[in-house]
Design a protein around this motif. Structure first.
Motif, PDB file in Angstrom:
ATOM      1  N   LEU A 146       0.824  -1.205   0.000  1.00 12.97           N
ATOM      2  CA  LEU A 146       0.000   0.000   0.000  1.00 12.97           C
ATOM      3  C   LEU A 146       0.861   1.258   0.000  1.00 12.97           C
ATOM      4  N   VAL A 147       1.874   1.302   0.870  1.00 10.55           N
ATOM      5  CA  VAL A 147       2.758   2.468   0.934  1.00 10.55           C
ATOM      6  C   VAL A 147       3.505   2.649  -0.387  1.00 10.55           C
ATOM      7  N   LEU A 148       3.947   1.554  -0.974  1.00 10.59           N
ATOM      8  CA  LEU A 148       4.663   1.624  -2.256  1.00 10.59           C
ATOM      9  C   LEU A 148       3.786   2.271  -3.325  1.00 10.59           C
ATOM     10  N   ARG A 149       2.557   1.800  -3.451  1.00  8.71           N
ATOM     11  CA  ARG A 149       1.681   2.328  -4.494  1.00  8.71           C
ATOM     12  C   ARG A 149       1.281   3.775  -4.211  1.00  8.71           C
ATOM     13  N   MET A 150       1.057   4.112  -2.938  1.00 12.39           N
ATOM     14  CA  MET A 150       0.745   5.500  -2.592  1.00 12.39           C
ATOM     15  C   MET A 150       1.904   6.424  -2.935  1.00 12.39           C
ATOM     16  N   THR A 151       3.120   6.012  -2.615  1.00 12.65           N
ATOM     17  CA  THR A 151       4.293   6.838  -2.899  1.00 12.65           C
ATOM     18  C   THR A 151       4.513   6.975  -4.399  1.00 12.65           C
ATOM     19  N   GLN A 152       4.376   5.862  -5.118  1.00 16.47           N
ATOM     20  CA  GLN A 152       4.568   5.902  -6.561  1.00 16.47           C
ATOM     21  C   GLN A 152       3.551   6.827  -7.237  1.00 16.47           C
ATOM     22  N   ALA A 153       2.295   6.743  -6.827  1.00 24.04           N
ATOM     23  CA  ALA A 153       1.257   7.599  -7.404  1.00 24.04           C
ATOM     24  C   ALA A 153       1.514   9.071  -7.065  1.00 24.04           C
ATOM     25  N   GLY A 154       1.950   9.332  -5.832  1.00 25.09           N
ATOM     26  CA  GLY A 154       2.234  10.706  -5.450  1.00 25.09           C
ATOM     27  C   GLY A 154       3.394  11.306  -6.221  1.00 25.09           C
ATOM     28  N   VAL A 155       4.450  10.527  -6.433  1.00 24.62           N
ATOM     29  CA  VAL A 155       5.611  11.013  -7.175  1.00 24.62           C
ATOM     30  C   VAL A 155       5.230  11.322  -8.617  1.00 24.62           C
ATOM     31  N   ARG A 156       4.474  10.447  -9.237  1.00 20.37           N
ATOM     32  CA  ARG A 156       4.072  10.672 -10.631  1.00 20.37           C
ATOM     33  C   ARG A 156       3.147  11.878 -10.753  1.00 20.37           C
ATOM     34  N   GLU A 157       2.379  12.150  -9.716  1.00 16.44           N
ATOM     35  CA  GLU A 157       1.484  13.315  -9.749  1.00 16.44           C
ATOM     36  C   GLU A 157       2.252  14.614  -9.535  1.00 16.44           C
ATOM     37  N   VAL A 158       3.278  14.577  -8.696  1.00 14.38           N
ATOM     38  CA  VAL A 158       3.996  15.797  -8.317  1.00 14.38           C
ATOM     39  C   VAL A 158       5.056  16.190  -9.353  1.00 14.38           C
TER      40      VAL A 158
END
Length: 327
Positions: free
Chosen positions: A202-214
């Motif tokens: 869960l943390v991996l996917r949240m971080t990955q999605a946040g990085v791609r958004e930012v």
């Protein structure tokens, strides 16, 4: 900041009061402990005496007021089975559950955040695609099945790690902890990995999605245009904003680790609160059930309060919004 703390504290008190009603009603509609505690051969006088001792002959509203008074003073009554204060029994098991949950969450963060950062910065590489596919597997695998596989592989087949129990403990401030010794760490590793598998995904996917958004946003481009190094751009400008939703998820998931580690504690014979509450439900030990549920409620509320305060530090817009409401 004071306004934010005051508002969140008031909300926390209201939530706890509402939960006292829900917990009290929920526990009182589950069976009748008298049917389990009293022998079928007992006469009506004996049954009436025990019912009066337990306070079950009082009106429901009076039982709730007594429960509320006990909750305020930390007195949830005496366990029907252990004949000891219920809250004391819960507190004895709390350190084992806490150290298991903390270890699992540390593994989740230390694994999930760096790997999610890599997957977000380099989404088209084979390694990143394997990471995202592996995170889906981590979501999908049942906890009990993974726990049994861990035991069969690491304990039975390889013999590297113990299959259950807490191992030797060290006393610090009157509390028993197992992570302070090497043997204790060996005992905690498998159940912690079992709990951390879903959370790390869960943390991996949240971080990955946040990085791609930012990454495509203007302030990141501006930081690069100013000539800032890649490390400064990533760790100061990107990761700080990515961690705002991640911190919220980590806080909520940490509460769920404490509350819902029942399966893992049962599989690995970990002597925490989860195993205790399962046994208490089986014998309708209401004081222990209520003490456990209210402790979990208070811990969830406190964790959410801490997360809100951290959120306010990471995102100044939260503090500005509270300040605007006051004016």
């Amino acid at each position: 900041m004071i306004a934010l703390i005051s508002q969140r504290l008031l909300q926390a008190i209201v939530v706890i009061l509402i939960m006292t009603v829900i917990v009290f009603i929920g526990v009182n509609v589950i069976g009748n402990p008298v049917d389990i505690m009293i022998s079928p051969q007992a006469d009506q006088a004996e049954k009436a005496r025990i019912i009066a001792e337990l306070g079950l002959d009082q009106p429901l509203w009076r039982q709730y007021l007594h429960f509320l008074s006990g909750f305020a003073s930390g007195d949830f009554g005496v366990s029907y089975v252990h004949n000891r204060p219920a809250f004391a029994i819960i507190l004895e098991r709390l350190p084992a559950t806490l150290e298991l949950a903390v270890t699992a969450m540390l593994i989740s963060v230390l694994v999930g955040v760096p790997l999610g950062l890599v997957a977000g910065l380099y989404p088209r590489t084979l390694f990143s695609r394997l990471l995202m596919s592996g995170s889906i597997v981590g979501f999908s695998l049942p906890t009990f099945w993974v726990g049994l596989l861990f035991i069969m592989f690491f304990s039975v087949h390889l013999g590297w790690l113990p299959s259950g129990g807490r191992g030797p403990t060290q006393t610090v401030l009157g509390i028993q902890w197992s992570f302070l010794s090497w043997e204790g760490l060996r005992h905690i590793l498998l159940p912690a990995l079992n709990l951390a598998l879903f959370k790390a995904s869960l943390v991996l996917r949240m971080t990955q999605a946040g990085v791609r958004e930012v990454m495509p946003l203007n302030y990141v481009r501006l930081a690069r245009a100013k000539g800032l190094g890649p490390a400064r751009v990533i760790f100061v400008h990107v990761l700080r904003n990515v961690m705002i939703p991640v911190v919220t998820v980590i806080g909520l998931e940490f509460g769920s680790l404490i509350a819902f580690s029942v399966v893992t504690e049962t599989i690995f014979a970990w002597p925490g609160m989860g195993k205790l509450i399962i046994d208490s439900i089986g014998v309708l030990d209401r004081p222990v059930m209520v003490a456990y549920l209210m402790l979990i409620v208070v811990m969830f509320v406190l964790i959410n309060l801490i997360v809100d305060l951290i959120y306010g530090q990471l995102d100044p817009r939260v503090r500005q919004q509270i300040g605007g409401q006051r004016t």
